[in-house]
Design an enzyme around this catalytic site. Structure first.
Site, PDB file in Angstrom:
ATOM      1  N   ASP A  16      49.855  17.079 -25.488  1.00  0.00           N
ATOM      2  CA  ASP A  16      49.428  16.827 -24.103  1.00  0.00           C
ATOM      3  C   ASP A  16      47.916  17.019 -23.977  1.00  0.00           C
ATOM      4  O   ASP A  16      47.448  18.033 -23.461  1.00  0.00           O
ATOM      5  CB  ASP A  16      50.207  17.811 -23.200  1.00  0.00           C
ATOM      6  N   LYS A  24      45.836  14.464 -22.727  1.00  0.00           N
ATOM      7  CA  LYS A  24      45.371  13.647 -21.584  1.00  0.00           C
ATOM      8  C   LYS A  24      44.014  13.001 -21.858  1.00  0.00           C
ATOM      9  O   LYS A  24      43.023  13.274 -21.179  1.00  0.00           O
ATOM     10  CB  LYS A  24      45.268  14.495 -20.308  1.00  0.00           C
ATOM     11  N   ASP A  55      38.448   8.419 -21.695  1.00  0.00           N
ATOM     12  CA  ASP A  55      37.100   8.155 -22.213  1.00  0.00           C
ATOM     13  C   ASP A  55      36.949   6.637 -22.293  1.00  0.00           C
ATOM     14  O   ASP A  55      37.814   5.906 -21.784  1.00  0.00           O
ATOM     15  CB  ASP A  55      36.960   8.816 -23.603  1.00  0.00           C
ATOM     16  N   THR A  64      48.586  16.567 -10.068  1.00  0.00           N
ATOM     17  CA  THR A  64      49.221  17.108  -8.854  1.00  0.00           C
ATOM     18  C   THR A  64      48.332  18.150  -8.170  1.00  0.00           C
ATOM     19  O   THR A  64      48.594  18.546  -7.049  1.00  0.00           O
ATOM     20  CB  THR A  64      50.591  17.732  -9.168  1.00  0.00           C
ATOM     21  N   GLN A 105      53.687  27.179  -9.072  1.00  0.00           N
ATOM     22  CA  GLN A 105      54.084  25.794  -8.795  1.00  0.00           C
ATOM     23  C   GLN A 105      54.394  25.654  -7.308  1.00  0.00           C
ATOM     24  O   GLN A 105      54.971  26.548  -6.698  1.00  0.00           O
ATOM     25  CB  GLN A 105      55.333  25.422  -9.617  1.00  0.00           C
ATOM     26  N   ARG A 156      57.157  28.619 -18.146  1.00  0.00           N
ATOM     27  CA  ARG A 156      57.462  30.035 -17.961  1.00  0.00           C
ATOM     28  C   ARG A 156      58.935  30.395 -17.786  1.00  0.00           C
ATOM     29  O   ARG A 156      59.349  31.454 -18.290  1.00  0.00           O
ATOM     30  CB  ARG A 156      56.606  30.591 -16.806  1.00  0.00           C
TER      31      ARG A 156
HETATM   32  O1  C5P Z   1      55.284  27.369 -16.658  1.00  0.00           O
HETATM   33  P1  C5P Z   1      55.521  26.033 -16.000  1.00  0.00           P
HETATM   34  O2  C5P Z   1      56.962  25.573 -16.088  1.00  0.00           O
HETATM   35  O3  C5P Z   1      54.969  25.975 -14.596  1.00  0.00           O
HETATM   36  O4  C5P Z   1      54.671  25.028 -16.917  1.00  0.00           O
HETATM   37  C1  C5P Z   1      54.566  23.677 -16.602  1.00  0.00           C
HETATM   38  C2  C5P Z   1      53.719  22.945 -17.608  1.00  0.00           C
HETATM   39  O5  C5P Z   1      53.569  21.616 -17.125  1.00  0.00           O
HETATM   40  C3  C5P Z   1      52.317  23.495 -17.827  1.00  0.00           C
HETATM   41  O6  C5P Z   1      51.963  23.226 -19.189  1.00  0.00           O
HETATM   42  C4  C5P Z   1      51.470  22.673 -16.875  1.00  0.00           C
HETATM   43  O7  C5P Z   1      50.153  22.525 -17.300  1.00  0.00           O
HETATM   44  C5  C5P Z   1      52.185  21.324 -16.943  1.00  0.00           C
HETATM   45  N1  C5P Z   1      51.981  20.482 -15.770  1.00  0.00           N
HETATM   46  C6  C5P Z   1      52.323  20.871 -14.473  1.00  0.00           C
HETATM   47  N2  C5P Z   1      52.106  20.027 -13.424  1.00  0.00           N
HETATM   48  C7  C5P Z   1      51.588  18.824 -13.642  1.00  0.00           C
HETATM   49  C8  C5P Z   1      51.250  18.404 -14.918  1.00  0.00           C
HETATM   50  C9  C5P Z   1      51.471  19.275 -15.988  1.00  0.00           C
HETATM   51  O8  C5P Z   1      52.824  21.963 -14.282  1.00  0.00           O
HETATM   52  N3  C5P Z   1      51.428  18.006 -12.627  1.00  0.00           N
END
Ligand code: C5P
Length: 242
Positions: free
Chosen positions: A60, A62, A65, A118, A188, A209
């Site tokens: 991941d 992303k 460029d 997001t 989140q 997590r």
């Molecule tokens: O710990 P958690 O379940 O919140 O981790 C979610 C993962 O998804 C993290 O690596 C975070 O950077 C990624 N992510 C996110 N939301 C997004 C894009 C990626 O939580 N819109």
């Protein structure tokens, strides 16, 4: 077919920390996501270790460029033998097409795009001169991604239903922001349970997590997986009825 829907986000600062967790997981139940922090610290050697242990990896990074640079980066990533890589759809049509063309024909590496982060709200969008609501921009960028022949997008599970309807069954939807019904929300904001994400049309669920910080990560992975499988079975029953 062996196609685990859970992608465990390895948000760790070092290979040692990541490998401690990975030792507790099973590649039949999950794939792994390596992002910018861990890849910058641990490099391609870690990817090699993870794949050697039987795990498929979503790298991941992303990329965003000029087309030539992104194409070279995609080629280098595909050469690592990873299962999935991603780029920013905001890089535009030429960049997306160059990325697509850089992945060798018949390669097992899936290429998806991030639409709108997001973390961007309406005021951030206006600040950089984009027009429209976040929902409109997500849809537009997903359309561009699809037009350029990429395999899918990263999106919120809340957006998944609309995107699934627009782009059909083959388009890959990878959704973070997943929490078990009784789990911690952490930072989140717009969260969905694994079952709901699948019902909304998600193909793969990025889960960090809730698994990495569980007292028994394997058990948590098994429990989430069985909920996902039940939801998938329900979906197939629904489709069979029509
Ligand atoms: O710990 P958690 O379940 O919140 O981790 C979610 C993962 O998804 C993290 O690596 C975070 O950077 C990624 N992510 C996110 N939301 C997004 C894009 C990626 O939580 N819109």
């Amino acid at each position: 077919m062996h196609d685990p829907r859970i992608i465990v986000a390895l948000d760790f600062p070092s290979a040692e920390d990541a490998l401690l967790l990975v030792r507790k997981l099973n590649p039949d139940l999950c794939r792994l996501k390596v992002g910018k922090e861990l890849f910058t610290a641990a490099g391609p050697q870690l990817i090699e270790k993870l794949t050697h242990q039987g795990f498929e990896v979503f790298l991941d990074l992303k990329f965003h460029d000029i087309p030539n640079t992104v194409a070279s980066a995609c080629k280098a990533a595909a050469n690592l033998g990873v299962w999935m890589i991603n780029v920013h759809a905001l890089g535009g049509r030429k960049m997306l097409t160059a990325a697509r063309d850089a992945i060798p024909q018949g390669s097992a590496t899936k290429l998806i795009a991030v639409t709108l982060l997001t973390s961007m709200d309406q005021s951030d969008i206006t600040d950089i001169g984009l027009q429209g609501s976040p929902e409109q921009i997500v849809l537009r960028l997903a359309q561009l991604t699809n037009d350029c022949g990429l395999d899918g997008v990263v999106c919120s599970a809340l957006e998944a239903a609309q995107l699934r309807q627009h782009f059909g069954t083959e388009f890959c939807l990878v959704t973070p922001g997943i929490r078990p019904a009784d789990g911690h929300v952490n930072d989140q904001k717009r969260i969905t349970t694994p079952q709901q994400a699948i019902l909304n049309g998600a193909s793969y669920l990025v889960i960090g997590r809730p698994i990495t910080q569980a007292s028994d990560p394997l058990l948590m992975c098994q429990q989430l997986n069985s909920k996902i499988l039940t939801a998938i079975a329900g979906l197939h029953l629904e489709i069979g009825k029509h």
